[in-house]
Structures are given as structure tokens and as C-alpha cells.
Design a protein around this motif. Structure first.
Motif, mmCIF file in Angstrom:
data_model
loop_
_atom_site.group_PDB
_atom_site.id
_atom_site.type_symbol
_atom_site.label_atom_id
_atom_site.label_comp_id
_atom_site.label_asym_id
_atom_site.label_seq_id
_atom_site.Cartn_x
_atom_site.Cartn_y
_atom_site.Cartn_z
ATOM 1 N N GLY A 85 28.209 68.529 -82.330
ATOM 2 C CA GLY A 85 28.192 68.908 -80.925
ATOM 3 C C GLY A 85 28.387 70.402 -80.797
ATOM 4 O O GLY A 85 28.507 71.111 -81.793
ATOM 5 N N HIS A 86 28.433 70.862 -79.579
ATOM 6 C CA HIS A 86 28.671 72.272 -79.301
ATOM 7 C C HIS A 86 30.160 72.470 -79.031
ATOM 8 O O HIS A 86 30.818 71.628 -78.423
ATOM 9 N N ILE A 87 30.671 73.588 -79.456
ATOM 10 C CA ILE A 87 32.100 73.877 -79.313
ATOM 11 C C ILE A 87 32.421 74.133 -77.845
ATOM 12 O O ILE A 87 31.896 75.052 -77.232
ATOM 13 N N GLY A 88 33.284 73.283 -77.294
ATOM 14 C CA GLY A 88 33.742 73.446 -75.923
ATOM 15 C C GLY A 88 35.082 74.145 -75.874
ATOM 16 O O GLY A 88 35.407 74.859 -74.940
ATOM 17 N N SER A 89 35.882 73.926 -76.923
ATOM 18 C CA SER A 89 37.183 74.554 -77.076
ATOM 19 C C SER A 89 37.507 74.490 -78.566
ATOM 20 O O SER A 89 37.441 73.414 -79.153
ATOM 21 N N PRO A 90 37.809 75.609 -79.213
ATOM 22 C CA PRO A 90 37.990 75.603 -80.661
ATOM 23 C C PRO A 90 39.279 74.930 -81.110
ATOM 24 O O PRO A 90 40.252 74.840 -80.363
ATOM 25 N N GLY A 91 39.252 74.473 -82.360
ATOM 26 C CA GLY A 91 40.423 73.862 -82.974
ATOM 27 C C GLY A 91 40.026 72.693 -83.852
ATOM 28 O O GLY A 91 38.855 72.330 -83.934
ATOM 29 N N VAL A 92 41.019 72.105 -84.501
ATOM 30 C CA VAL A 92 40.827 70.932 -85.352
ATOM 31 C C VAL A 92 41.933 69.947 -85.034
ATOM 32 O O VAL A 92 43.103 70.326 -84.930
ATOM 33 N N ALA A 93 41.568 68.672 -84.871
ATOM 34 C CA ALA A 93 42.564 67.625 -84.628
ATOM 35 C C ALA A 93 42.001 66.293 -85.076
ATOM 36 O O ALA A 93 40.785 66.096 -85.119
ATOM 37 N N ALA A 94 42.903 65.376 -85.399
ATOM 38 C CA ALA A 94 42.506 64.037 -85.832
ATOM 39 C C ALA A 94 43.238 62.992 -85.007
ATOM 40 O O ALA A 94 44.330 63.230 -84.498
ATOM 41 N N GLY A 95 42.613 61.825 -84.890
ATOM 42 C CA GLY A 95 43.230 60.716 -84.185
ATOM 43 C C GLY A 95 42.240 59.585 -84.020
ATOM 44 O O GLY A 95 41.056 59.729 -84.335
ATOM 45 N N PRO A 96 42.719 58.460 -83.506
ATOM 46 C CA PRO A 96 41.822 57.331 -83.266
ATOM 47 C C PRO A 96 40.981 57.570 -82.012
ATOM 48 O O PRO A 96 41.445 58.172 -81.051
ATOM 49 N N LEU A 97 39.745 57.093 -82.050
ATOM 50 C CA LEU A 97 38.853 57.220 -80.894
ATOM 51 C C LEU A 97 39.303 56.307 -79.771
ATOM 52 O O LEU A 97 39.685 55.158 -80.004
ATOM 53 N N PHE A 98 39.252 56.816 -78.558
ATOM 54 C CA PHE A 98 39.655 56.063 -77.373
ATOM 55 C C PHE A 98 38.691 56.429 -76.265
ATOM 56 O O PHE A 98 38.557 57.605 -75.929
ATOM 57 N N SER A 99 37.999 55.431 -75.706
ATOM 58 C CA SER A 99 36.977 55.775 -74.719
ATOM 59 C C SER A 99 37.184 55.146 -73.355
ATOM 60 O O SER A 99 36.343 55.296 -72.488
ATOM 61 N N HIS A 100 38.270 54.457 -73.151
ATOM 62 C CA HIS A 100 38.505 53.886 -71.830
ATOM 63 C C HIS A 100 40.001 53.723 -71.608
ATOM 64 O O HIS A 100 40.780 53.893 -72.517
ATOM 65 N N GLY A 101 40.374 53.414 -70.393
ATOM 66 C CA GLY A 101 41.790 53.202 -70.113
ATOM 67 C C GLY A 101 42.209 53.854 -68.812
ATOM 68 O O GLY A 101 41.414 54.488 -68.129
ATOM 69 N N PRO A 102 43.463 53.720 -68.497
ATOM 70 C CA PRO A 102 43.991 54.222 -67.212
ATOM 71 C C PRO A 102 44.305 55.716 -67.251
ATOM 72 O O PRO A 102 45.411 56.145 -66.979
ATOM 73 N N TRP A 103 43.318 56.532 -67.639
ATOM 74 C CA TRP A 103 43.562 57.962 -67.798
ATOM 75 C C TRP A 103 43.862 58.676 -66.499
ATOM 76 O O TRP A 103 44.478 59.732 -66.500
ATOM 77 N N ALA A 104 43.430 58.148 -65.383
ATOM 78 C CA ALA A 104 43.644 58.838 -64.105
ATOM 79 C C ALA A 104 45.106 58.796 -63.660
ATOM 80 O O ALA A 104 45.500 59.511 -62.769
ATOM 81 N N GLN A 105 45.897 57.952 -64.288
ATOM 82 C CA GLN A 105 47.297 57.813 -63.899
ATOM 83 C C GLN A 105 48.179 58.552 -64.901
ATOM 84 O O GLN A 105 48.367 58.089 -66.019
ATOM 85 N N PRO A 106 48.722 59.697 -64.522
ATOM 86 C CA PRO A 106 49.569 60.454 -65.444
ATOM 87 C C PRO A 106 50.702 59.599 -65.996
ATOM 88 O O PRO A 106 51.276 58.782 -65.293
ATOM 89 N N GLY A 107 50.982 59.790 -67.281
ATOM 90 C CA GLY A 107 52.057 59.039 -67.920
ATOM 91 C C GLY A 107 51.613 57.709 -68.492
ATOM 92 O O GLY A 107 52.386 57.031 -69.151
ATOM 93 N N ARG A 108 50.362 57.312 -68.274
ATOM 94 C CA ARG A 108 49.870 56.037 -68.796
ATOM 95 C C ARG A 108 48.752 56.295 -69.782
ATOM 96 O O ARG A 108 48.087 57.296 -69.749
ATOM 97 N N GLY A 109 48.515 55.328 -70.644
ATOM 98 C CA GLY A 109 47.430 55.439 -71.610
ATOM 99 C C GLY A 109 47.934 55.955 -72.941
ATOM 100 O O GLY A 109 49.037 56.442 -73.071
ATOM 101 N N ALA A 110 47.090 55.823 -73.948
ATOM 102 C CA ALA A 110 47.454 56.250 -75.295
ATOM 103 C C ALA A 110 47.554 57.763 -75.364
ATOM 104 O O ALA A 110 46.933 58.479 -74.600
ATOM 105 N N SER A 111 48.350 58.233 -76.309
ATOM 106 C CA SER A 111 48.460 59.674 -76.497
ATOM 107 C C SER A 111 48.007 60.014 -77.916
ATOM 108 O O SER A 111 47.938 59.153 -78.783
ATOM 109 N N ARG A 112 47.713 61.286 -78.123
ATOM 110 C CA ARG A 112 47.265 61.818 -79.416
ATOM 111 C C ARG A 112 46.020 61.097 -79.931
ATOM 112 O O ARG A 112 45.893 60.837 -81.115
#
Length: 118
Positions: A14-41
Motif C-alpha cells: 500500500g501507500h504510506i499514510g503514516s510511517p512506522g512499524v507495528a504488529a498485531g492481529p487483524l481486526f476489521s469490525h466491532g464497536p469502534w465508534a464507542q470510546p473505551g470499547r473494542g480490542a486494543s493493539r
């Protein structure tokens, strides 16, 4: 930053939107609109970047967007929070939920199994 190691499986680019390197499990859905809920990292997969993602950016490891915030534009929210992000990462939504990946937003690549470039 080291170049990609021999044998590291590249899942997509893909194209770089913001530089850096990080790892974690893929997550594509969930209650992201509600702060404090949903998986982190997690590596959050979204159809496109939007300002509505701002509340979740401090909690995620990285961001993959199928399209960008405008044509090939960097993601200002991800940059603000220091979240590695790739835009126009076509095929990201097709990757298996929960698969651990490394997002290399220096080289514009997503690697399998949490492989790191540095």
C-alpha cells in the motif's frame, strides 16, 4: 531501518499514510465508534480513512485502509497519534480476521506472522 529479510511473506502493499512499524492481529469490525470499547493493539482494517476513526487511533497498533483519505494522501489522524498506516492497501479486507501481521509503513508492505523489519 533494515530492508525486508529473505523469506518474509509479503501479504500486500500500500501507500504510506503514516510511517512506522507495528504488529498485531487483524481486526476489521466491532464497536469502534464507542470510546473505551473494542480490542486494543490490533491492526485495524477499514474501507477508507475518515475523521471518525480519531477516537480509536490511540488504541490500535496500525491501520490498513483499502482506499485513502483523498487520492494517495497521508492520513492526518494516524500521523497525529503516531500510528503506522497504509492507504490504498487493496486486499486488506480479504485477509483473515485474527491473523497476526506486521505493517511496515516505511516500505509500504504487510508481512505475515508478525515479522518485523527492525
Amino acid at each position: 531501518m533494515a530492508e525486508a529479510a529473505a523469506g518474509a511473506q509479503v501479504l500486500l502493499s500500500g501507500h504510506i499514510g503514516s510511517p512506522g512499524v507495528a504488529a498485531g492481529p487483524l481486526f476489521s469490525h466491532g464497536p469502534w465508534a464507542q470510546p473505551g470499547r473494542g480490542a486494543s493493539r490490533v491492526v485495524l482494517v477499514v474501507p477508507r480513512t475518515t475523521p471518525e476513526l480519531a477516537p480509536v487511533l490511540p488504541r490500535i497498533a496500525a491501520l490498513l485502509a483499502e482506499t485513502g483519505f483523498g487520492h494517495r494522501a497521508p492520513d492526518p489522524g494516524a500521523r497525529k497519534y503516531g500510528v503506522p498506516a497504509l492507504v490504498e492497501a487493496r486486499g486488506a479486507a480479504g485477509l483473515p480476521e485474527g491473523e497476526v501481521v506486521t505493517v511496515d509503513a516505511y516500505h509500504g508492505k504487510v508481512y505475515q506472522a508478525g515479522w518485523r523489519t527492525c
